[in-house]
Write a protein that holds these residues in place. Sequence first.
Motif, PDB file in Angstrom:
ATOM      1  N   ASP A  85       1.074  -1.086   0.066  1.00 36.97           N
ATOM      2  CA  ASP A  85      -0.067   0.069  -0.091  1.00 36.97           C
ATOM      3  C   ASP A  85       0.861   1.299  -0.045  1.00 36.97           C
ATOM      4  O   ASP A  85       0.546   2.236  -0.796  1.00 36.97           O
ATOM      5  CB  ASP A  85      -0.905   0.049   1.179  1.00 36.97           C
ATOM      6  N   ARG A  86       1.932   1.284   0.723  1.00 37.66           N
ATOM      7  CA  ARG A  86       2.730   2.491   0.964  1.00 37.66           C
ATOM      8  C   ARG A  86       3.539   2.603  -0.652  1.00 37.66           C
ATOM      9  O   ARG A  86       3.435   3.735  -0.867  1.00 37.66           O
ATOM     10  CB  ARG A  86       3.793   2.211   1.917  1.00 37.66           C
ATOM     11  N   SER A  87       3.879   1.564  -1.211  1.00 34.43           N
ATOM     12  CA  SER A  87       4.606   1.503  -2.355  1.00 34.43           C
ATOM     13  C   SER A  87       3.480   2.243  -3.427  1.00 34.43           C
ATOM     14  O   SER A  87       4.097   3.088  -4.466  1.00 34.43           O
ATOM     15  CB  SER A  87       5.360   0.199  -3.025  1.00 34.43           C
ATOM     16  N   GLN A  88       2.357   1.701  -3.337  1.00 34.23           N
ATOM     17  CA  GLN A  88       1.226   2.281  -4.220  1.00 34.23           C
ATOM     18  C   GLN A  88       1.073   3.801  -4.139  1.00 34.23           C
ATOM     19  O   GLN A  88       0.845   4.217  -5.152  1.00 34.23           O
ATOM     20  CB  GLN A  88      -0.006   1.321  -4.098  1.00 34.23           C
ATOM     21  N   ARG A  89       0.978   4.048  -2.810  1.00 26.50           N
ATOM     22  CA  ARG A  89       0.647   5.375  -2.825  1.00 26.50           C
ATOM     23  C   ARG A  89       1.959   6.193  -3.197  1.00 26.50           C
ATOM     24  O   ARG A  89       1.986   7.498  -3.851  1.00 26.50           O
ATOM     25  CB  ARG A  89       0.677   5.911  -1.148  1.00 26.50           C
ATOM     26  N   ILE A  90       3.201   6.002  -2.797  1.00 27.30           N
ATOM     27  CA  ILE A  90       4.280   6.540  -3.455  1.00 27.30           C
ATOM     28  C   ILE A  90       4.402   6.604  -4.930  1.00 27.30           C
ATOM     29  O   ILE A  90       4.742   7.613  -5.619  1.00 27.30           O
ATOM     30  CB  ILE A  90       5.781   5.996  -2.871  1.00 27.30           C
ATOM     31  N   ALA A  91       4.194   5.625  -5.563  1.00 25.28           N
ATOM     32  CA  ALA A  91       3.934   5.253  -7.145  1.00 25.28           C
ATOM     33  C   ALA A  91       2.690   6.267  -7.670  1.00 25.28           C
ATOM     34  O   ALA A  91       3.119   6.994  -8.565  1.00 25.28           O
ATOM     35  CB  ALA A  91       3.658   3.907  -7.524  1.00 25.28           C
ATOM     36  N   ALA A  92       1.964   6.371  -6.855  1.00 23.97           N
ATOM     37  CA  ALA A  92       0.487   7.408  -7.053  1.00 23.97           C
ATOM     38  C   ALA A  92       1.140   8.786  -7.161  1.00 23.97           C
ATOM     39  O   ALA A  92       0.961   9.912  -8.090  1.00 23.97           O
ATOM     40  CB  ALA A  92      -0.552   7.238  -6.446  1.00 23.97           C
ATOM     41  N   GLU A  93       1.652   9.360  -6.090  1.00 26.42           N
ATOM     42  CA  GLU A  93       2.213  10.571  -5.857  1.00 26.42           C
ATOM     43  C   GLU A  93       3.517  10.803  -7.029  1.00 26.42           C
ATOM     44  O   GLU A  93       3.485  11.934  -7.462  1.00 26.42           O
ATOM     45  CB  GLU A  93       2.742  10.723  -4.531  1.00 26.42           C
ATOM     46  N   THR A  94       4.170   9.823  -7.181  1.00 23.66           N
ATOM     47  CA  THR A  94       5.333  10.127  -8.324  1.00 23.66           C
ATOM     48  C   THR A  94       4.800  10.026  -9.516  1.00 23.66           C
ATOM     49  O   THR A  94       5.086  11.070 -10.351  1.00 23.66           O
ATOM     50  CB  THR A  94       6.230   8.829  -8.129  1.00 23.66           C
ATOM     51  N   ASP A  95       3.571   9.496 -10.027  1.00 20.09           N
ATOM     52  CA  ASP A  95       2.788   9.523 -11.435  1.00 20.09           C
ATOM     53  C   ASP A  95       2.157  11.078 -11.366  1.00 20.09           C
ATOM     54  O   ASP A  95       2.455  11.812 -12.381  1.00 20.09           O
ATOM     55  CB  ASP A  95       1.979   8.672 -11.154  1.00 20.09           C
TER      56      ASP A  95
END
Length: 223
Positions: free
Chosen positions: A138-148
């Motif tokens: 979940d943390r990785s997905q949030r970071i990926a969404a913010e990066t995107d």
Amino acid sequence: MSSEEFEKLHEAYGAVSAELASRCEQMAGRSGDQKRFLREIDEKVEEANEILDGMEKELRNAPSSFRNQMNIKIRSYRKDVIKLQRDARNVNTGYGVQSDFKYTVHGAENEQSSHLSSQRALLLQGTDSLARASQSVDRSQRIAAETDQIGSEIIEELGEQREQLERSKDRLINTGENLSRSRKILRAMSRRIMTNKLLLGIIILLEVAILGTVVYLKFFHNH
């Protein structure tokens, strides 16, 4: 891996294993109708193997430490099932001894019950590991969404800057064309000025010459 599904399969195997052991014990205690007991035992063996296959399938995505421990347990279960089936067939063919077979059945039941507490502890450990892994995902997905999102904003900003640069380029091109026209006009004006100066000089020389001729004719020609 679904820890809930794995625990259900494990409980189902425990029930089937207990029922299989009970059928084997009944078969060892009776001399008649051995074929019916043997057929029921074969069906339970097949059911147990299907449950064990499902447990192995559920373990494919489990953490490696938990998966290795449970695979060892599953292999042990398969050996128990094979041993029960073999002993049942030995009883049916007359090669087994009733007391030894009962000992084997009870031994399998005791081994099964001794594994339950350790397996539940392993299941809880696997559940905790899965929960931590899920949180990490979940943390990785949030970071990926913010990066995107940041990347999209940067791309949009770069697009705006590109448009500004293209407009600036167009203005520079227009300015260069205007400067070229201005240089041409200045050169033309410079040529006209030089021409006008030359004509003015010639006119002045002609006027001086005419004035000199008039003065000469008026004052010196009659003398």
